[in-house]
Structure formats: structure tokens, C-alpha cells
Design a protein around this motif. Sequence first.
Motif, PDB file in Angstrom:
ATOM      1  N   TYR A 196      33.496  15.658 -24.280  1.00 52.00           N
ATOM      2  CA  TYR A 196      32.930  16.523 -23.241  1.00 52.00           C
ATOM      3  C   TYR A 196      32.082  17.653 -23.824  1.00 52.00           C
ATOM      4  CZ  TYR A 196      36.380  13.719 -21.004  1.00 52.00           C
ATOM      5  OH  TYR A 196      37.098  12.619 -20.589  1.00 52.00           O
ATOM      6  N   GLY A 197      31.667  17.468 -25.085  1.00 56.32           N
ATOM      7  CA  GLY A 197      30.793  18.444 -25.722  1.00 56.32           C
ATOM      8  C   GLY A 197      31.498  19.678 -26.218  1.00 56.32           C
ATOM      9  N   ILE A 198      32.827  19.619 -26.322  1.00 56.01           N
ATOM     10  CA  ILE A 198      33.610  20.775 -26.775  1.00 56.01           C
ATOM     11  C   ILE A 198      33.973  20.569 -28.244  1.00 56.01           C
ATOM     12  CG2 ILE A 198      35.719  22.098 -26.436  1.00 56.01           C
ATOM     13  CD1 ILE A 198      35.680  21.073 -23.513  1.00 56.01           C
ATOM     14  N   LYS A 199      33.589  21.486 -29.082  1.00 55.79           N
ATOM     15  CA  LYS A 199      33.797  21.347 -30.518  1.00 55.79           C
ATOM     16  C   LYS A 199      35.236  21.666 -30.921  1.00 55.79           C
ATOM     17  CE  LYS A 199      29.050  22.164 -31.993  1.00 55.79           C
ATOM     18  NZ  LYS A 199      28.932  20.842 -32.618  1.00 55.79           N
ATOM     19  N   VAL A 212      37.443  27.737 -28.171  1.00 56.00           N
ATOM     20  CA  VAL A 212      38.454  28.529 -27.465  1.00 56.00           C
ATOM     21  C   VAL A 212      38.151  28.497 -25.972  1.00 56.00           C
ATOM     22  CG1 VAL A 212      39.448  30.835 -27.181  1.00 56.00           C
ATOM     23  CG2 VAL A 212      38.782  30.025 -29.460  1.00 56.00           C
ATOM     24  N   GLU A 213      39.157  28.117 -25.184  1.00 50.15           N
ATOM     25  CA  GLU A 213      38.977  28.093 -23.733  1.00 50.15           C
ATOM     26  C   GLU A 213      38.721  29.511 -23.218  1.00 50.15           C
ATOM     27  OE1 GLU A 213      41.352  26.933 -19.590  1.00 50.15           O
ATOM     28  OE2 GLU A 213      42.235  26.397 -21.532  1.00 50.15           O
ATOM     29  N   GLY A 214      37.782  29.635 -22.329  1.00 48.41           N
ATOM     30  CA  GLY A 214      37.418  30.931 -21.788  1.00 48.41           C
ATOM     31  C   GLY A 214      36.297  31.606 -22.548  1.00 48.41           C
ATOM     32  N   ARG A 215      36.153  31.271 -23.820  1.00 46.61           N
ATOM     33  CA  ARG A 215      35.054  31.804 -24.626  1.00 46.61           C
ATOM     34  C   ARG A 215      33.972  30.743 -24.833  1.00 46.61           C
ATOM     35  NH1 ARG A 215      35.969  32.768 -30.888  1.00 46.61           N
ATOM     36  NH2 ARG A 215      35.561  30.517 -30.812  1.00 46.61           N
ATOM     37  N   ASP A 216      34.393  29.551 -25.276  1.00 47.38           N
ATOM     38  CA  ASP A 216      33.435  28.492 -25.597  1.00 47.38           C
ATOM     39  C   ASP A 216      33.280  27.468 -24.475  1.00 47.38           C
ATOM     40  OD1 ASP A 216      32.985  29.517 -28.213  1.00 47.38           O
ATOM     41  OD2 ASP A 216      34.928  28.683 -28.804  1.00 47.38           O
ATOM     42  N   TYR A 217      34.279  27.359 -23.628  1.00 47.04           N
ATOM     43  CA  TYR A 217      34.217  26.442 -22.487  1.00 47.04           C
ATOM     44  C   TYR A 217      35.211  26.914 -21.443  1.00 47.04           C
ATOM     45  CZ  TYR A 217      38.635  24.470 -24.124  1.00 47.04           C
ATOM     46  OH  TYR A 217      39.948  24.314 -24.495  1.00 47.04           O
ATOM     47  N   ARG A 218      35.061  26.389 -20.227  1.00 42.47           N
ATOM     48  CA  ARG A 218      36.019  26.730 -19.178  1.00 42.47           C
ATOM     49  C   ARG A 218      36.138  25.579 -18.196  1.00 42.47           C
ATOM     50  NH1 ARG A 218      34.407  29.116 -14.078  1.00 42.47           N
ATOM     51  NH2 ARG A 218      32.179  28.819 -13.711  1.00 42.47           N
ATOM     52  N   PHE A 219      37.284  25.521 -17.530  1.00 47.94           N
ATOM     53  CA  PHE A 219      37.500  24.584 -16.431  1.00 47.94           C
ATOM     54  C   PHE A 219      37.129  25.310 -15.147  1.00 47.94           C
ATOM     55  CE2 PHE A 219      40.308  23.168 -19.825  1.00 47.94           C
ATOM     56  CZ  PHE A 219      40.012  21.811 -19.877  1.00 47.94           C
ATOM     57  N   ARG A 258      43.977  20.599 -16.632  1.00 44.22           N
ATOM     58  CA  ARG A 258      44.258  19.160 -16.667  1.00 44.22           C
ATOM     59  C   ARG A 258      43.099  18.329 -16.113  1.00 44.22           C
ATOM     60  NH1 ARG A 258      50.383  18.688 -14.176  1.00 44.22           N
ATOM     61  NH2 ARG A 258      51.487  19.833 -15.809  1.00 44.22           N
ATOM     62  N   ASP A 259      42.127  19.006 -15.514  1.00 49.86           N
ATOM     63  CA  ASP A 259      41.051  18.312 -14.805  1.00 49.86           C
ATOM     64  C   ASP A 259      39.841  18.151 -15.717  1.00 49.86           C
ATOM     65  OD1 ASP A 259      39.138  17.340 -13.089  1.00 49.86           O
ATOM     66  OD2 ASP A 259      39.602  18.729 -11.454  1.00 49.86           O
ATOM     67  N   PHE A 260      39.694  16.947 -16.293  1.00 51.41           N
ATOM     68  CA  PHE A 260      38.617  16.666 -17.227  1.00 51.41           C
ATOM     69  C   PHE A 260      37.438  15.953 -16.568  1.00 51.41           C
ATOM     70  CE2 PHE A 260      41.932  17.719 -20.129  1.00 51.41           C
ATOM     71  CZ  PHE A 260      41.304  18.171 -21.270  1.00 51.41           C
ATOM     72  N   ARG A 261      37.303  16.084 -15.263  1.00 50.54           N
ATOM     73  CA  ARG A 261      36.111  15.533 -14.625  1.00 50.54           C
ATOM     74  C   ARG A 261      34.895  16.328 -15.083  1.00 50.54           C
ATOM     75  NH1 ARG A 261      38.413  15.180  -8.540  1.00 50.54           N
ATOM     76  NH2 ARG A 261      39.425  17.099  -9.281  1.00 50.54           N
ATOM     77  N   TYR A 262      33.794  15.627 -15.288  1.00 48.30           N
ATOM     78  CA  TYR A 262      32.624  16.241 -15.918  1.00 48.30           C
ATOM     79  C   TYR A 262      32.145  17.481 -15.166  1.00 48.30           C
ATOM     80  CZ  TYR A 262      32.351  12.158 -18.930  1.00 48.30           C
ATOM     81  OH  TYR A 262      32.646  11.208 -19.858  1.00 48.30           O
ATOM     82  N   GLY A 263      32.190  17.444 -13.842  1.00 46.60           N
ATOM     83  CA  GLY A 263      31.738  18.584 -13.060  1.00 46.60           C
ATOM     84  C   GLY A 263      32.642  19.786 -13.169  1.00 46.60           C
ATOM     85  N   ASN A 264      33.833  19.600 -13.751  1.00 46.47           N
ATOM     86  CA  ASN A 264      34.789  20.705 -13.859  1.00 46.47           C
ATOM     87  C   ASN A 264      34.776  21.357 -15.235  1.00 46.47           C
ATOM     88  OD1 ASN A 264      36.913  22.328 -12.689  1.00 46.47           O
ATOM     89  ND2 ASN A 264      38.352  21.236 -14.028  1.00 46.47           N
ATOM     90  N   ILE A 265      33.979  20.822 -16.161  1.00 43.63           N
ATOM     91  CA  ILE A 265      33.942  21.369 -17.516  1.00 43.63           C
ATOM     92  C   ILE A 265      32.595  22.035 -17.759  1.00 43.63           C
ATOM     93  CG2 ILE A 265      34.048  20.838 -19.976  1.00 43.63           C
ATOM     94  CD1 ILE A 265      35.840  18.474 -19.262  1.00 43.63           C
ATOM     95  N   GLU A 266      32.630  23.319 -18.016  1.00 36.10           N
ATOM     96  CA  GLU A 266      31.420  24.055 -18.360  1.00 36.10           C
ATOM     97  C   GLU A 266      31.500  24.457 -19.827  1.00 36.10           C
ATOM     98  OE1 GLU A 266      28.998  28.204 -17.402  1.00 36.10           O
ATOM     99  OE2 GLU A 266      30.873  27.776 -16.349  1.00 36.10           O
ATOM    100  N   VAL A 267      30.585  23.930 -20.621  1.00 35.21           N
ATOM    101  CA  VAL A 267      30.526  24.284 -22.032  1.00 35.21           C
ATOM    102  C   VAL A 267      29.654  25.524 -22.165  1.00 35.21           C
ATOM    103  CG1 VAL A 267      29.903  23.539 -24.350  1.00 35.21           C
ATOM    104  CG2 VAL A 267      30.834  21.889 -22.722  1.00 35.21           C
TER     105      VAL A 267
END
Length: 266
Positions: A143-146, A150-157, A163-172
Motif C-alpha cells: 500500500y506504499g507504506i515503507k 509511523v502511523e499518523g506521521r507517515d500514513y493514516r487510516f 484493520r481496514d486496508f481498503r485502498y480508499g482508507n489508506i492515505e500515505v
Amino acid sequence: MSAGTYEAKRKDGTIYYRASITHQGKHISLGSFPTQKAAQQAYQEAGRLLRSSRLGIDDYENRRRALSFLKWVILVNYRDKGIYIKTPIYMEKSFFLYFFSPADYLIFDIDDLFYYSSHTISRRGGHLFVADYGMQVNIMSRYGIKNHAVEGRDYRFVNGNPRDFRYGNIEVINRFSGVRRKEKNGSYYYETRIHVRSEYLVGVYQTEEEAAIAYNKAASILITKGYEKNYPVNYLEDLSSKEYQEIYKDLSISSHIRNLKDAPQN
């Protein structure tokens, strides 16, 4: 031998028992068991599960089960959806659930069904991995997350559900190594840092692409000076080679990095 069970022998001569069931023309292995009685109980339980739509995934923990939870999910999905999948997946219309226990699951887009139907997810140290070409691969990279993001800094749901790994729910937020997005007075800028003996500021840039290229340029300078660290390379697929080189040439790099002494030779 009871229906659905048969005796098998390991290389050391130890006897064990296997169970299987055929449903709507599909032959399904139920696993191996230490006794014939346990194998027969698994066969009978599988039959009840396939015949009764009243039993669902949540019913697994109501009492001790002969089947593993993995097989329970597989059979419920096959009964309800008519598709046999060898991993613990339950399909919905536009997404699916990947189960670890009745109350512990991940959510994925249906586009990922082919991948996760052939890759088992395992956990280690709070991370999620699959075995891919003989290597343990963190699923976050899909999902483009290295690694080490760190969640909240580098990406967020987006909906707050990790638990929701749908593409529209992941912001890198930070796609590139060494780059951090910052905000000031409602505007974003990008800060690049690189590690030598400690963390060094490479510079501050207006765009994410400039910041990513600055990291590559700083890494090249350090490698030239003999700092033999395996710095990751930021790939910018949307830029042509000419565009990349023009940005690279004009980028300013901190004098602290340019003026570092050469690394001591061993």
C-alpha cells in the motif's frame, strides 16, 4: 475406517489420521489428527457446518471445536459464497474479511482477493507479513507504506480503523525515504533528513519530489565521501530522466553534508 477418515504414516513410522469431506463435488482436506476419533469428529463437524446456514464464524468459540479456525472460516465461506479459498477469508460484495479469530480480522478490497487467497498473513512483533518468493514481506509495502513508517506521521487510516486496508482508507503522507511533510500557516512544505552518525538536515523544499531527489543527492555525496551505508533510493516514476536531472542539478544541499570530512578508512 470411518467415513471421511483414513490412516497415514510419517517417515519415522508414526501413525496419524487424516480427514476430508466432499461437498458439491469439491474434495476438501480437513487436516491431520493424532487419533481416528479426532479425525472422525472433524469430518462430522465439517458436515454439520456445510449443511447448516445457522452456524457462522462467530459460533466457532461457543464450544471446543474439532476443526481448526482456519478450516471453519474456509468452509463457511465455501458454503455461503460457493467459492473455495484456502486462506481464512470471508467474502462480501465489494470487500472481504481476513480472519485470525472471530473478533480479529482485517478488511481488504475485493481487488486484493487473488493475492490474499494465495498468501497467508502472519504476525511478528506487531507487523503483518506474507511469504513471497521465499522472503517475508511486510504487507504495508503493498500500500506504499515503507518499513519503519509511523502511523499518523507517515500514513493514516482515513476512517480511523487500523484493520481496514481498503485502498480508499489508506492515505500515505510521506512516500519517500528521508522526507517528512510539514505544515505551517495552512501550507505544506517538505523536510529532508539523512542519517550519517546522527540525523542531518538535508534541506527544506516546496515539493515532495524535490525533497525526495534531495535525499538521493545527499546520499550520493555521502557515498562519494566513503560513508558506505545502504541508503535507499527514492524512485520518481512520474518524472522523465531529463526532468529528474534538471531538478537534481539545481537542488541545494545543506553545507553540513557537503562539508563533512571523508569517512575514516578501516
